[in-house]
Enzyme design. Structure first.
Site, mmCIF file in Angstrom:
data_model
loop_
_atom_site.group_PDB
_atom_site.id
_atom_site.type_symbol
_atom_site.label_atom_id
_atom_site.label_comp_id
_atom_site.label_asym_id
_atom_site.label_seq_id
_atom_site.Cartn_x
_atom_site.Cartn_y
_atom_site.Cartn_z
ATOM 1 N N TYR A 1 0.860 -1.190 0.000
ATOM 2 C CA TYR A 1 0.000 0.000 0.000
ATOM 3 C C TYR A 1 0.891 1.233 0.000
ATOM 4 O O TYR A 1 1.814 1.345 0.801
ATOM 5 C CB TYR A 1 -0.916 0.022 1.229
ATOM 6 C CG TYR A 1 -1.806 1.252 1.279
ATOM 7 C CD1 TYR A 1 -2.835 1.421 0.350
ATOM 8 C CD2 TYR A 1 -1.604 2.249 2.228
ATOM 9 C CE1 TYR A 1 -3.645 2.556 0.386
ATOM 10 C CE2 TYR A 1 -2.417 3.381 2.273
ATOM 11 C CZ TYR A 1 -3.436 3.526 1.341
ATOM 12 O OH TYR A 1 -4.237 4.636 1.376
ATOM 13 N N LYS B 1 4.009 9.236 8.783
ATOM 14 C CA LYS B 1 3.673 8.694 10.102
ATOM 15 C C LYS B 1 4.608 9.206 11.215
ATOM 16 O O LYS B 1 4.413 10.315 11.686
ATOM 17 C CB LYS B 1 3.556 7.176 10.009
ATOM 18 C CG LYS B 1 2.390 6.811 9.047
ATOM 19 C CD LYS B 1 1.988 5.359 9.007
ATOM 20 C CE LYS B 1 0.709 5.203 8.176
ATOM 21 N NZ LYS B 1 0.838 4.428 6.956
ATOM 22 N N ASP C 1 9.471 2.755 0.116
ATOM 23 C CA ASP C 1 8.373 3.400 0.833
ATOM 24 C C ASP C 1 8.508 3.070 2.321
ATOM 25 O O ASP C 1 8.100 2.005 2.780
ATOM 26 C CB ASP C 1 7.025 2.946 0.280
ATOM 27 C CG ASP C 1 5.861 3.686 0.941
ATOM 28 O OD1 ASP C 1 6.111 4.433 1.916
ATOM 29 O OD2 ASP C 1 4.712 3.515 0.487
HETATM 30 C C1 PLP Z 1 0.214 4.851 5.549
HETATM 31 C C2 PLP Z 1 1.015 4.561 4.331
HETATM 32 C C3 PLP Z 1 1.000 5.401 3.210
HETATM 33 C C4 PLP Z 1 0.034 6.537 3.072
HETATM 34 O O1 PLP Z 1 0.195 7.499 4.043
HETATM 35 P P1 PLP Z 1 -1.035 8.499 4.378
HETATM 36 O O2 PLP Z 1 -0.434 9.503 5.291
HETATM 37 O O3 PLP Z 1 -2.092 7.658 4.991
HETATM 38 O O4 PLP Z 1 -1.478 9.072 3.077
HETATM 39 C C5 PLP Z 1 1.896 5.150 2.199
HETATM 40 N N1 PLP Z 1 2.754 4.120 2.259
HETATM 41 C C6 PLP Z 1 2.771 3.275 3.292
HETATM 42 C C7 PLP Z 1 3.773 2.179 3.320
HETATM 43 C C8 PLP Z 1 1.885 3.457 4.358
HETATM 44 O O5 PLP Z 1 1.876 2.580 5.362
#
Ligand code: PLP
Length: 436
Positions: free
Chosen positions: A148, A271, A243
């Site tokens: 994701y 995050k 990511d």
């Molecule tokens: C949470 C997440 C995102 C998206 O971040 P948001 O702040 O919710 O848009 C992208 N990549 C990874 C790996 C994530 O866990």
């Protein structure tokens, strides 16, 4: 203790919220749709715990999906936010707070020589992909099934039928033509990556990967997977986007891909680095990042990007992440893993495994190891729903969906592990109740 049904005030709040917000929530997973029942509405959080609007207290293993690594309302972060807010919330002009947080990140992340702050992880990855396309002049992006990367159009795709076919969108409203530029491989399967590159290699701008997958439950990279991936990408002239929106500053002080054998042309963060406020960041080598405006032709902008309140929360959080915090997180999460495994065993659950990397942890109701989405999908979702509600009733707030990661926070200690163990006894008994 309660029966796992949410209290009357939560139920009332949800009824009222649904008259205003779509589905009563601002992010789908919060609705409890995946586990049934009514979501718990939170009134406050402090340390390891949440209190809901009915006054019930929970050990919180969601921790804002990993953002609140220090637990809720850590005094130093709250003080920094208050102080920043007093000086003004946002100016749309540069502040020293941006390079101050940026300097901390550069010092801890070898792959990052230049950084751009944005407001979410979604934006960060969307920008990273645009930078990769701008830099390489290529169109296609390779991602992994179960990975994701936020909800931008091109990344809302999982696998099509065959690894080498174009993928289908996961969402209505996403044009097939856009997702057609996204190729989907299987996590931990370099052959599936090779097959895509054999056909499309010259068109691939970037491979985007979670160095430890956290959005299909926790799935660690197999030895050699990240190294092999970057090698394949590099030999065809594609960039690697690591990511690290979850893993960055959660598993160690900085990024984790280089410790696991991977390399990065671009890194995305989010995050933890916002200390609980909305944030994202994309970073990379100065050469690659130089394509971004104002230095280069790839456009990206943000009214609230790098706002001083978020920057202050982020910098204060990173300053608090001293080595002993990571060793304490490791200790706590390892003890949680042991407690869960022992209770699952004792309950005689037929199929289960606990997977953990640092403070990221998932109980799958299937035989392990889980190495990719196909294996994660074998988890018994009905068993998870029963487990989830029994845990909620016993005062533990877990992710309301089977294929998610639980996060320990630095506010947790041995007493919380004991709470988790006691709750898990009930949770696994409930999971087994109508099990096969
Ligand atoms: C949470 C997440 C995102 C998206 O971040 P948001 O702040 O919710 O848009 C992208 N990549 C990874 C790996 C994530 O866990």
């Amino acid at each position: 203790m309660n029966d796992g049904a949410s209290g009357p005030r939560s139920a009332k709040a949800f009824r009222r919220a649904r008259r205003t917000l779509v589905g009563g929530v601002d992010s789908p997973v919060r609705s409890f749709q995946a586990v049934g029942g009514t979501p718990v509405f939170v009134r406050s959080g402090r340390g390891a715990h949440l209190t809901d609007v009915d006054g019930r207290r929970y050990l919180d293993l969601v921790n804002s999906w990993g953002a609140t690594i220090l637990g809720h309302a850590p005094p130093a972060v709250v003080r920094a936010v208050r102080a920043a807010a007093t000086r003004g919330l946002t100016y749309g002009a540069p502040t020293e707070a941006e390079h101050e947080l940026g300097e901390r990140i550069l010092a801890a992340c070898p792959a990052i020589e230049r950084i751009r702050f944005v407001n979410s992880g979604t934006e960060a990855v969307m920008t990273a992909v645009r930078v990769a396309r701008g830099f390489t002049g290529r169109r296609k992006v390779v991602k992994f099934e179960g990975g994701y990367h936020g909800h931008s159009d091109g990344l809302l795709a999982k696998a099509g039928s065959g690894a080498a076919t174009h993928s289908l969108p996961d969402s209505a409203g996403v044009p097939a033509a856009i997702v057609g530029e996204t190729l989907v491989a299987a996590y931990n399967d370099l052959d599936s990556v090779r097959r895509l590159f054999e056909i499309h290699g010259e068109d691939v701008a970037a491979v985007v990967v979670e160095p430890v997958a956290g959005n299909m439950g926790v799935v660690p990279p197999a030895p050699g997977f990240l190294a092999g991936l970057s090698k394949i990408a590099r030999s065809s002239g594609a960039l690697t986007i690591q990511d690290e929106v979850i893993t960055g500053f959660r598993l160690r002080n900085g990024t984790v891909h280089e410790r696991l054998g991977g390399r990065a042309d671009l890194v995305t963060l989010g995050k933890v680095i916002g200390g609980g406020l909305p944030v994202g960041a994309v970073g990379g080598s100065s050469t690659v990042m130089a394509v971004l405006a104002p230095d280069g032709p790839v456009y990206q902008a943000g009214t609230l990007a790098g706002n001083p309140v978020t920057m202050a929360a982020g910098a204060t959080t990173l300053d608090a992440l001293v080595p002993r915090v990571f060793s304490s997180l490791e200790r706590t999460a390892a003890a949680m893993e042991r407690a869960l495994a022992e209770e699952a065993e004792a309950a005689g659950i037929p199929r289960w495994c606990v997977q953990r990397v640092g403070s990221m942890l998932t109980v799958f109701f299937t035989n392990g190891p889980v190495r990719n989405l196909a294996e994660a999908n074998r988890t018994d979702r009905a068993a998870y729903a029963r487990y989830f509600h029994a845990m909620l009733g016993a005062g533990v707030y877990l992710p309301p969906s089977a294929l998610e990661t639980s996060f320990a926070s630095a506010a947790m200690g041995p007493r919380d592990v004991a709470t988790l163990r006691t709750a898990a006894r009930r949770g696994f008994a409930a999971a087994r109740a109508r099990g096969r």
